[in-house]
Scaffold this motif. Sequence first.
Motif, PDB file in Angstrom:
ATOM      1  N   THR A 170      -3.635  15.548 -15.173  1.00 17.87           N
ATOM      2  CA  THR A 170      -3.786  16.966 -15.518  1.00 17.87           C
ATOM      3  C   THR A 170      -5.023  17.634 -14.933  1.00 17.87           C
ATOM      4  O   THR A 170      -5.111  18.865 -14.931  1.00 17.87           O
ATOM      5  CB  THR A 170      -3.861  17.124 -17.050  1.00 17.87           C
ATOM      6  N   GLY A 171      -6.005  16.842 -14.481  1.00 25.44           N
ATOM      7  CA  GLY A 171      -7.261  17.413 -14.028  1.00 25.44           C
ATOM      8  C   GLY A 171      -8.210  17.762 -15.153  1.00 25.44           C
ATOM      9  O   GLY A 171      -9.285  18.329 -14.916  1.00 25.44           O
ATOM     10  N   GLU A 172      -7.846  17.403 -16.380  1.00 27.83           N
ATOM     11  CA  GLU A 172      -8.713  17.702 -17.525  1.00 27.83           C
ATOM     12  C   GLU A 172     -10.094  17.069 -17.327  1.00 27.83           C
ATOM     13  O   GLU A 172     -10.203  15.907 -16.951  1.00 27.83           O
ATOM     14  CB  GLU A 172      -8.082  17.164 -18.807  1.00 27.83           C
ATOM     15  N   PHE A 173     -11.122  17.851 -17.587  1.00 25.45           N
ATOM     16  CA  PHE A 173     -12.497  17.355 -17.538  1.00 25.45           C
ATOM     17  C   PHE A 173     -12.709  16.409 -18.722  1.00 25.45           C
ATOM     18  O   PHE A 173     -12.507  16.785 -19.876  1.00 25.45           O
ATOM     19  CB  PHE A 173     -13.458  18.536 -17.623  1.00 25.45           C
ATOM     20  N   ILE A 174     -13.107  15.172 -18.448  1.00 28.17           N
ATOM     21  CA  ILE A 174     -13.380  14.202 -19.508  1.00 28.17           C
ATOM     22  C   ILE A 174     -14.875  14.136 -19.770  1.00 28.17           C
ATOM     23  O   ILE A 174     -15.327  14.303 -20.905  1.00 28.17           O
ATOM     24  CB  ILE A 174     -12.820  12.811 -19.147  1.00 28.17           C
ATOM     25  N   SER A 175     -15.669  13.922 -18.710  1.00 31.31           N
ATOM     26  CA  SER A 175     -17.123  13.857 -18.890  1.00 31.31           C
ATOM     27  C   SER A 175     -17.807  13.920 -17.536  1.00 31.31           C
ATOM     28  O   SER A 175     -17.179  13.699 -16.491  1.00 31.31           O
ATOM     29  CB  SER A 175     -17.535  12.576 -19.624  1.00 31.31           C
TER      30      SER A 175
ATOM     31  N   GLU B 211     -26.984  23.509 -16.370  1.00 29.35           N
ATOM     32  CA  GLU B 211     -27.478  23.654 -17.749  1.00 29.35           C
ATOM     33  C   GLU B 211     -26.458  23.181 -18.769  1.00 29.35           C
ATOM     34  O   GLU B 211     -26.561  23.488 -19.952  1.00 29.35           O
ATOM     35  CB  GLU B 211     -27.852  25.111 -18.003  1.00 29.35           C
ATOM     36  N   GLY B 212     -25.479  22.401 -18.301  1.00 26.68           N
ATOM     37  CA  GLY B 212     -24.466  21.865 -19.207  1.00 26.68           C
ATOM     38  C   GLY B 212     -23.069  22.255 -18.759  1.00 26.68           C
ATOM     39  O   GLY B 212     -22.862  22.786 -17.666  1.00 26.68           O
ATOM     40  N   PHE B 213     -22.077  21.977 -19.620  1.00 33.06           N
ATOM     41  CA  PHE B 213     -20.672  22.300 -19.363  1.00 33.06           C
ATOM     42  C   PHE B 213     -20.095  23.012 -20.576  1.00 33.06           C
ATOM     43  O   PHE B 213     -20.436  22.673 -21.721  1.00 33.06           O
ATOM     44  CB  PHE B 213     -19.874  21.017 -19.086  1.00 33.06           C
ATOM     45  N   ASP B 214     -19.237  23.998 -20.350  1.00 32.82           N
ATOM     46  CA  ASP B 214     -18.629  24.680 -21.489  1.00 32.82           C
ATOM     47  C   ASP B 214     -17.483  23.844 -22.040  1.00 32.82           C
ATOM     48  O   ASP B 214     -17.208  22.734 -21.559  1.00 32.82           O
ATOM     49  CB  ASP B 214     -18.212  26.102 -21.121  1.00 32.82           C
ATOM     50  N   GLU B 215     -16.779  24.371 -23.031  1.00 34.55           N
ATOM     51  CA  GLU B 215     -15.752  23.581 -23.719  1.00 34.55           C
ATOM     52  C   GLU B 215     -14.573  23.236 -22.827  1.00 34.55           C
ATOM     53  O   GLU B 215     -13.807  22.308 -23.116  1.00 34.55           O
ATOM     54  CB  GLU B 215     -15.262  24.343 -24.955  1.00 34.55           C
ATOM     55  N   ASP B 216     -14.428  23.947 -21.718  1.00 34.39           N
ATOM     56  CA  ASP B 216     -13.357  23.645 -20.770  1.00 34.39           C
ATOM     57  C   ASP B 216     -13.828  22.761 -19.614  1.00 34.39           C
ATOM     58  O   ASP B 216     -13.051  22.468 -18.697  1.00 34.39           O
ATOM     59  CB  ASP B 216     -12.782  24.943 -20.207  1.00 34.39           C
ATOM     60  N   GLY B 217     -15.105  22.352 -19.668  1.00 36.04           N
ATOM     61  CA  GLY B 217     -15.641  21.510 -18.614  1.00 36.04           C
ATOM     62  C   GLY B 217     -16.184  22.273 -17.432  1.00 36.04           C
ATOM     63  O   GLY B 217     -16.582  21.669 -16.428  1.00 36.04           O
ATOM     64  N   ARG B 218     -16.247  23.595 -17.531  1.00 42.29           N
ATOM     65  CA  ARG B 218     -16.806  24.395 -16.441  1.00 42.29           C
ATOM     66  C   ARG B 218     -18.326  24.240 -16.443  1.00 42.29           C
ATOM     67  O   ARG B 218     -18.971  24.381 -17.492  1.00 42.29           O
ATOM     68  CB  ARG B 218     -16.432  25.866 -16.614  1.00 42.29           C
ATOM     69  N   PRO B 219     -18.940  23.972 -15.282  1.00 50.40           N
ATOM     70  CA  PRO B 219     -20.398  23.823 -15.257  1.00 50.40           C
ATOM     71  C   PRO B 219     -21.100  25.156 -15.520  1.00 50.40           C
ATOM     72  O   PRO B 219     -20.628  26.216 -15.109  1.00 50.40           O
ATOM     73  CB  PRO B 219     -20.679  23.323 -13.838  1.00 50.40           C
ATOM     74  N   ILE B 220     -22.237  25.065 -16.197  1.00 49.88           N
ATOM     75  CA  ILE B 220     -23.075  26.238 -16.458  1.00 49.88           C
ATOM     76  C   ILE B 220     -24.206  26.192 -15.425  1.00 49.88           C
ATOM     77  O   ILE B 220     -25.103  25.354 -15.516  1.00 49.88           O
ATOM     78  CB  ILE B 220     -23.628  26.220 -17.884  1.00 49.88           C
ATOM     79  N   THR B 221     -24.144  27.088 -14.455  1.00 54.27           N
ATOM     80  CA  THR B 221     -25.083  27.066 -13.335  1.00 54.27           C
ATOM     81  C   THR B 221     -26.321  27.878 -13.661  1.00 54.27           C
ATOM     82  O   THR B 221     -26.223  29.037 -14.064  1.00 54.27           O
ATOM     83  CB  THR B 221     -24.424  27.628 -12.064  1.00 54.27           C
ATOM     84  N   SER B 222     -27.488  27.281 -13.480  1.00 50.27           N
ATOM     85  CA  SER B 222     -28.750  27.982 -13.707  1.00 50.27           C
ATOM     86  C   SER B 222     -28.916  29.103 -12.681  1.00 50.27           C
ATOM     87  O   SER B 222     -28.731  28.890 -11.481  1.00 50.27           O
ATOM     88  CB  SER B 222     -29.920  27.003 -13.594  1.00 50.27           C
ATOM     89  N   GLN B 223     -29.293  30.275 -13.167  1.00 48.72           N
ATOM     90  CA  GLN B 223     -29.538  31.385 -12.259  1.00 48.72           C
ATOM     91  C   GLN B 223     -30.775  31.149 -11.399  1.00 48.72           C
ATOM     92  O   GLN B 223     -30.958  31.808 -10.365  1.00 48.72           O
ATOM     93  CB  GLN B 223     -29.679  32.687 -13.050  1.00 48.72           C
ATOM     94  N   ALA B 224     -31.615  30.192 -11.779  1.00 50.23           N
ATOM     95  CA  ALA B 224     -32.822  29.893 -11.003  1.00 50.23           C
ATOM     96  C   ALA B 224     -32.505  29.347  -9.618  1.00 50.23           C
ATOM     97  O   ALA B 224     -33.346  29.396  -8.719  1.00 50.23           O
ATOM     98  CB  ALA B 224     -33.708  28.912 -11.768  1.00 50.23           C
TER      99      ALA B 224
END
Length: 681
Positions: A348-353, A364-377
């Motif tokens: 399925t392509g589901e993000f596991i870890s 800066e982490g991953f949201d509940e769907d596994g999308r990365p949180i990219t630092s604006q820095a």
Amino acid sequence: MAADRPAPVVAAASPDPLAAPAARDWPSDGRDYTAQRYSPLTQITAENVSQLGLAWYADLDTYRGVEATPIYTDGVLYNTLPWNITTAYDAATGEELWTYDPQTPREFGRYACCEPVSRGLAMRGDKVIIATLDGRLIALDKADGQPLWTTRTFELDTGFAYSITGAPRVFGDMVVVGQSGGDMGVRGFVSAYDVETGEEIWKFFLTPAPEEDGPDGVASDGVMDWVRSTWSETGMWQTLGGGANPWDSIAYDPDLNLVYVGTGNSVPHARFYRSNNEGDNLFVCSIVALDGTTGEYRWHYQMNPGEEWDWTCTASMISATLVIDEEERDVLMQAPKNGFFYLLDRATGEFISAEAHVFQNWNEGFDEDGRPITSQAVRYGEVPVMVAPGPGGAHNWFPMAFSPRTGLAYFPAYQSAFPYAVQPGWEPQPLRSNSGWGGFTGEGLNARMGIMAEAAELERAWLTAWDPVRQEARWQVELPRHGNGGVMVTASDLVFEGTTRQTFAAFDAFTGAQLWEYPTQSAPVAGAITYELDGVQYVAINAGWGGGAAQIERGAGIEMPRSTARLLVFRLGGSVELPPLEVDASAPPEPPRLTASEATVTRGAQLFAETCALCHGQNAIGGVKDLRHMTAETHAMFNDIVLRGAYLERGMASFADILSEEDVEAIHAYVIARANEDWGR
């Protein structure tokens, strides 16, 4: 064998010999469809590996990087070199059986990011399959090396600087191949061909064409409107293709009939120019799953939405079944350039870890769907900022391995950082490195040099054993410099890797203890294989330092004297010796005096960054050939080399189609200025 270690398990027989090859064989790049680079052979063990010696070797007559994983079956070892020259050897003696030279045009060397390498070849039945730098797919007769069919995977008049450096893959009855060129500017795609005839089966584009161009008439048409919506309505992606080229790893699950495509960086690199700092820009830096029969889209996971750091997701993709939270999961694992190790659900392509295995400052982490949180820095403007990892990546193309016995993945890791900035007023140029990066002159250069000094303090390199379930390192062996080679693991719990100590080494797969090391006279960057013939287990590796990692090492001024590339084959009790290495301790020649104006040198610096740095290093340091160290004779020939192809046979093509005499004089002045700055250090 230690009492607490599991007994070796032999895979069940399969009607498809590429899905579950005989234990003695290594018939494809990753050995089988899991691409685990795991061999069930056990003759060579921790107890006797110290007796491993050279059985035979073949001089490969090149100083260029040799990145191919050889393949083996039926007593014959097949190998391929830069320019796609392919040779079959008697696997016991090293006797050359045949050689095929596809006469790859040397001018294509200028389109290859990091030398005109080939990372491997494939086979099926009576055929050996090669993919050439200039885009041909060729089936050779295994018996004599004669061509059986040839097909062209891309046309030569597209306006894009396409090339192929990755290995073709055979999955069932089809050959799947990607292409390179994303640093120059291409529209990435992957395509499949009938292994018996070379006829195209399907094709899938990985970035959109401008809407006015209409549909492509290929498998990707069904999702291209949605893909286009993730790009800005205007931007240089429309003329430079957007990138996402699948230049290395492609994998397959025969039960799900899914082809997994790892995609490359975006182009231009700077998102400001590429897509007006807008959108995720699918499918750059992603894994895309396609239906094996039709090539149609099934799912994707994007590691870096809006990628702009030259990070790629083209590293090894390995299939395995792991127990996660007391449940068996069929996973796909990858450690791409961005410094994280990922687990995805294969179906399925589901993000596991995912977890970082080196220092990084973009996530800066991953949201509940596994999308990365990219630092604006790390979203850079005209002022250089430090981003970790750098463009060389925390794990690049060097093959990763996985042992189902230890449950660990093994790969070379590189901790680094780099200064990124947008070049003000940048205009793309055809068939050049189109990054849009700046900070190469004036105050930007001062800031860049400061960041590079800080980044140098971060640099480390390891062989890492990674627990994908716990997402943590089980052990690490520190090694010198970036560029330690691909990894192979056996059922006798040995991990083999080439190192930048210019050695080939074996480590305990459970503990990382080094058990054996052999001086190879050139750092092996390729992946090793092991095979069995007449009851004897052999281990084979190409030792040929080069490619992108070598450019970084040369740029640091620490390149070691080395031999020409060789194919090395080992066995227990092997007693063949390499000839002594001729140590060249001579200093670089004194450069000419600088007579050009500061304005000419500044212009030359910008032209060098756009046109030459890809092969000859940032700030004219290192690269395939360090131009600061040219002889007086080469200086005298500079214009003939650059404009008239005087060194074409060495892989240096003419640039007369994009550079004028005045441009070349400015570049030459800049190189002379850099040589005078650094000479004598």
